[in-house]
Design an enzyme around this catalytic site. Structure first.
Site, PDB file in Angstrom:
ATOM      1  N   ARG A  37       0.733  -1.120  -0.088  1.00 30.43           N
ATOM      2  CA  ARG A  37      -0.007   0.119   0.013  1.00 30.43           C
ATOM      3  C   ARG A  37       0.911   1.217   0.049  1.00 30.43           C
ATOM      4  O   ARG A  37       0.301   2.180  -0.464  1.00 30.43           O
ATOM      5  CB  ARG A  37      -0.796  -0.071   1.276  1.00 30.43           C
ATOM      6  CG  ARG A  37      -1.931  -1.248   1.220  1.00 30.43           C
ATOM      7  CD  ARG A  37      -2.545  -1.058   2.709  1.00 30.43           C
ATOM      8  NE  ARG A  37      -1.571  -1.455   3.561  1.00 30.43           N
ATOM      9  CZ  ARG A  37      -1.852  -1.318   5.009  1.00 30.43           C
ATOM     10  NH1 ARG A  37      -2.809  -0.837   5.513  1.00 30.43           N
ATOM     11  NH2 ARG A  37      -0.810  -1.551   5.740  1.00 30.43           N
TER      12      ARG A  37
ATOM     13  N   HIS B  84      19.006  28.850   9.045  1.00 27.07           N
ATOM     14  CA  HIS B  84      18.489  27.491   8.650  1.00 27.07           C
ATOM     15  C   HIS B  84      17.771  28.138   7.019  1.00 27.07           C
ATOM     16  O   HIS B  84      17.604  29.198   6.726  1.00 27.07           O
ATOM     17  CB  HIS B  84      17.135  27.259   9.162  1.00 27.07           C
ATOM     18  CG  HIS B  84      16.715  25.967   8.305  1.00 27.07           C
ATOM     19  ND1 HIS B  84      15.106  26.043   7.771  1.00 27.07           N
ATOM     20  CD2 HIS B  84      16.951  24.608   7.991  1.00 27.07           C
ATOM     21  CE1 HIS B  84      15.140  24.986   7.266  1.00 27.07           C
ATOM     22  NE2 HIS B  84      15.896  24.262   7.411  1.00 27.07           N
TER      23      HIS B  84
ATOM     24  N   ASP C 205      15.266  37.412   0.741  1.00 27.31           N
ATOM     25  CA  ASP C 205      16.288  36.803   0.747  1.00 27.31           C
ATOM     26  C   ASP C 205      17.293  37.364  -0.339  1.00 27.31           C
ATOM     27  O   ASP C 205      18.625  37.082  -0.270  1.00 27.31           O
ATOM     28  CB  ASP C 205      15.887  35.171   0.316  1.00 27.31           C
ATOM     29  CG  ASP C 205      15.239  34.384   1.566  1.00 27.31           C
ATOM     30  OD1 ASP C 205      15.195  34.990   2.459  1.00 27.31           O
ATOM     31  OD2 ASP C 205      14.753  33.530   1.394  1.00 27.31           O
TER      32      ASP C 205
ATOM     33  N   ASP D 217      12.881  38.629  12.778  1.00 26.51           N
ATOM     34  CA  ASP D 217      13.412  38.129  11.546  1.00 26.51           C
ATOM     35  C   ASP D 217      14.673  38.674  11.358  1.00 26.51           C
ATOM     36  O   ASP D 217      14.773  39.721  11.081  1.00 26.51           O
ATOM     37  CB  ASP D 217      12.447  38.044  10.294  1.00 26.51           C
ATOM     38  CG  ASP D 217      10.974  37.354  10.426  1.00 26.51           C
ATOM     39  OD1 ASP D 217      11.324  36.560  11.208  1.00 26.51           O
ATOM     40  OD2 ASP D 217      10.129  37.593   9.756  1.00 26.51           O
TER      41      ASP D 217
ATOM     42  N   TYR E 287       7.468  22.609   9.380  1.00 29.82           N
ATOM     43  CA  TYR E 287       8.254  23.270  10.413  1.00 29.82           C
ATOM     44  C   TYR E 287       7.487  23.248  11.760  1.00 29.82           C
ATOM     45  O   TYR E 287       6.227  23.257  11.695  1.00 29.82           O
ATOM     46  CB  TYR E 287       8.612  24.501  10.324  1.00 29.82           C
ATOM     47  CG  TYR E 287       9.227  25.110   9.051  1.00 29.82           C
ATOM     48  CD1 TYR E 287      10.465  25.330   8.912  1.00 29.82           C
ATOM     49  CD2 TYR E 287       8.259  25.140   7.784  1.00 29.82           C
ATOM     50  CE1 TYR E 287      11.146  25.901   7.708  1.00 29.82           C
ATOM     51  CE2 TYR E 287       9.012  25.650   6.473  1.00 29.82           C
ATOM     52  CZ  TYR E 287      10.405  25.893   6.533  1.00 29.82           C
ATOM     53  OH  TYR E 287      10.888  26.367   5.442  1.00 29.82           O
TER      54      TYR E 287
ATOM     55  N   LYS F  45      13.828  24.756  16.152  1.00 29.43           N
ATOM     56  CA  LYS F  45      12.741  24.171  15.251  1.00 29.43           C
ATOM     57  C   LYS F  45      12.886  22.806  14.982  1.00 29.43           C
ATOM     58  O   LYS F  45      14.039  22.261  14.774  1.00 29.43           O
ATOM     59  CB  LYS F  45      12.386  24.978  14.123  1.00 29.43           C
ATOM     60  CG  LYS F  45      13.876  25.188  13.099  1.00 29.43           C
ATOM     61  CD  LYS F  45      13.622  25.970  11.828  1.00 29.43           C
ATOM     62  CE  LYS F  45      13.760  27.452  12.190  1.00 29.43           C
ATOM     63  NZ  LYS F  45      13.971  28.318  10.956  1.00 29.43           N
TER      64      LYS F  45
ATOM     65  N   HIS G 101      17.505  32.010   7.191  1.00 33.47           N
ATOM     66  CA  HIS G 101      16.940  32.672   8.350  1.00 33.47           C
ATOM     67  C   HIS G 101      17.175  32.303   9.703  1.00 33.47           C
ATOM     68  O   HIS G 101      17.508  31.011  10.046  1.00 33.47           O
ATOM     69  CB  HIS G 101      15.281  32.221   7.960  1.00 33.47           C
ATOM     70  CG  HIS G 101      14.810  32.650   6.492  1.00 33.47           C
ATOM     71  ND1 HIS G 101      13.939  31.945   6.037  1.00 33.47           N
ATOM     72  CD2 HIS G 101      15.488  33.745   5.844  1.00 33.47           C
ATOM     73  CE1 HIS G 101      13.737  32.519   4.719  1.00 33.47           C
ATOM     74  NE2 HIS G 101      14.486  33.526   4.606  1.00 33.47           N
TER      75      HIS G 101
ATOM     76  N   GLN H 153       4.037  26.033  17.286  1.00 34.45           N
ATOM     77  CA  GLN H 153       3.279  26.279  15.792  1.00 34.45           C
ATOM     78  C   GLN H 153       3.747  25.468  14.961  1.00 34.45           C
ATOM     79  O   GLN H 153       4.930  25.127  15.144  1.00 34.45           O
ATOM     80  CB  GLN H 153       3.829  27.910  15.602  1.00 34.45           C
ATOM     81  CG  GLN H 153       2.815  28.866  16.246  1.00 34.45           C
ATOM     82  CD  GLN H 153       3.237  30.353  15.650  1.00 34.45           C
ATOM     83  OE1 GLN H 153       4.283  30.395  14.906  1.00 34.45           O
ATOM     84  NE2 GLN H 153       2.338  31.286  16.094  1.00 34.45           N
ATOM     85  N   ASP H 154       3.027  25.046  14.062  1.00 30.08           N
ATOM     86  CA  ASP H 154       3.463  24.103  12.997  1.00 30.08           C
ATOM     87  C   ASP H 154       3.152  24.907  11.481  1.00 30.08           C
ATOM     88  O   ASP H 154       2.206  25.698  11.424  1.00 30.08           O
ATOM     89  CB  ASP H 154       2.470  22.662  12.869  1.00 30.08           C
ATOM     90  CG  ASP H 154       2.981  21.733  13.784  1.00 30.08           C
ATOM     91  OD1 ASP H 154       4.119  22.085  14.749  1.00 30.08           O
ATOM     92  OD2 ASP H 154       2.464  20.948  13.871  1.00 30.08           O
TER      93      ASP H 154
ATOM     94  N   ARG I 127      15.072  29.024  -0.059  1.00 27.09           N
ATOM     95  CA  ARG I 127      14.562  29.736   1.216  1.00 27.09           C
ATOM     96  C   ARG I 127      15.637  29.977   2.221  1.00 27.09           C
ATOM     97  O   ARG I 127      16.224  28.982   2.838  1.00 27.09           O
ATOM     98  CB  ARG I 127      13.333  29.056   1.742  1.00 27.09           C
ATOM     99  CG  ARG I 127      12.225  28.808   0.657  1.00 27.09           C
ATOM    100  CD  ARG I 127      10.984  28.291   1.207  1.00 27.09           C
ATOM    101  NE  ARG I 127      10.164  28.038   0.366  1.00 27.09           N
ATOM    102  CZ  ARG I 127       9.088  28.826   0.337  1.00 27.09           C
ATOM    103  NH1 ARG I 127       8.671  29.930   1.046  1.00 27.09           N
ATOM    104  NH2 ARG I 127       8.025  28.818  -0.681  1.00 27.09           N
TER     105      ARG I 127
END
Length: 183
Positions: A24, A119, A168, A143, A132, A72, A63, A48-49, A60
């Site tokens: 499967r 990251h 970025d 940030d 994340y 994270k 950061h 937080q997700d 990306r």
């Protein structure tokens, strides 16, 4: 699921699940509070997700967050990414070390990145979803972005960069960020 220390980054871990595969497809546990607790992390600290979707070549990062930082858990739930962590904790024995990983839906491995580490990642497949789980609510005022192509870091991004955010593209060098945070 097993936890393995990342030697290049003090306090970073890879959490590798054991997939159960059959005709499967597969099933695996991608988060286990007991395993997280076994390496000294508080599984309840993650508040937080988030999920990002990128196409091949998208980059990306890099950061991180100022202030208390942000720890994270990062996992590529679909596709594959070249993932990078850079230790920017001045009191860390691995200060300025870099670590590179390929995270993919094949392994469902999760990378734990401690607060104070930068990251970033680059999508290696036509579609790559990165999940994340972070330990503090996001505050855009905290940030911090570092140039992904900073020569001092010399990150060997595997593909030409096809797209990145304006933030970025315009990010300062590592030296500029460190000068600003140390003054």
């Amino acid at each position: 699921m097993k936890a393995t220390e990342v030697p290049e980054i003090a306090g970073a871990y890879l959490f590798e699940p054991t997939p159960y595969a059959d005709e499967r497809g597969f099933f695996c546990r991608t988060f286990d509070a007991e395993v997280v607790r076994s390496v000294g992390l508080d599984p309840d600290a993650f508040v937080q997700d988030s999920l990002s979707r990128s196409v091949r070549g998208v980059l990306r990062g890099l950061h991180l967050r100022s202030g208390a930082g942000e720890a994270k858990l990062v996992r590529c739930s679909y596709g594959s990414v070249f993932d990078v962590a850079v230790d920017l904790r001045t009191d860390s024995p691995t200060y300025r070390n870099r670590a590179f990983f390929e995270l993919s839906d094949e392994t469902q491995t999760t990378l734990y990145i401690p607060a104070g580490c930068a990251h970033g990642f680059q999508a290696l497949t036509e579609t790559a979803d990165v999940s994340y789980r972070i330990d503090r609510p996001h505050d855009p005022a905290e940030d911090v972005t570092i140039a992904f192509d900073d020569p001092e870091l010399a990150i060997p991004w595997p593909l030409p960069v096809t797209s990145t955010s304006q933030r970025d593209r315009e990010a300062p060098s590592l030296a500029e960020v460190l000068q600003h945070t140390e003054s």
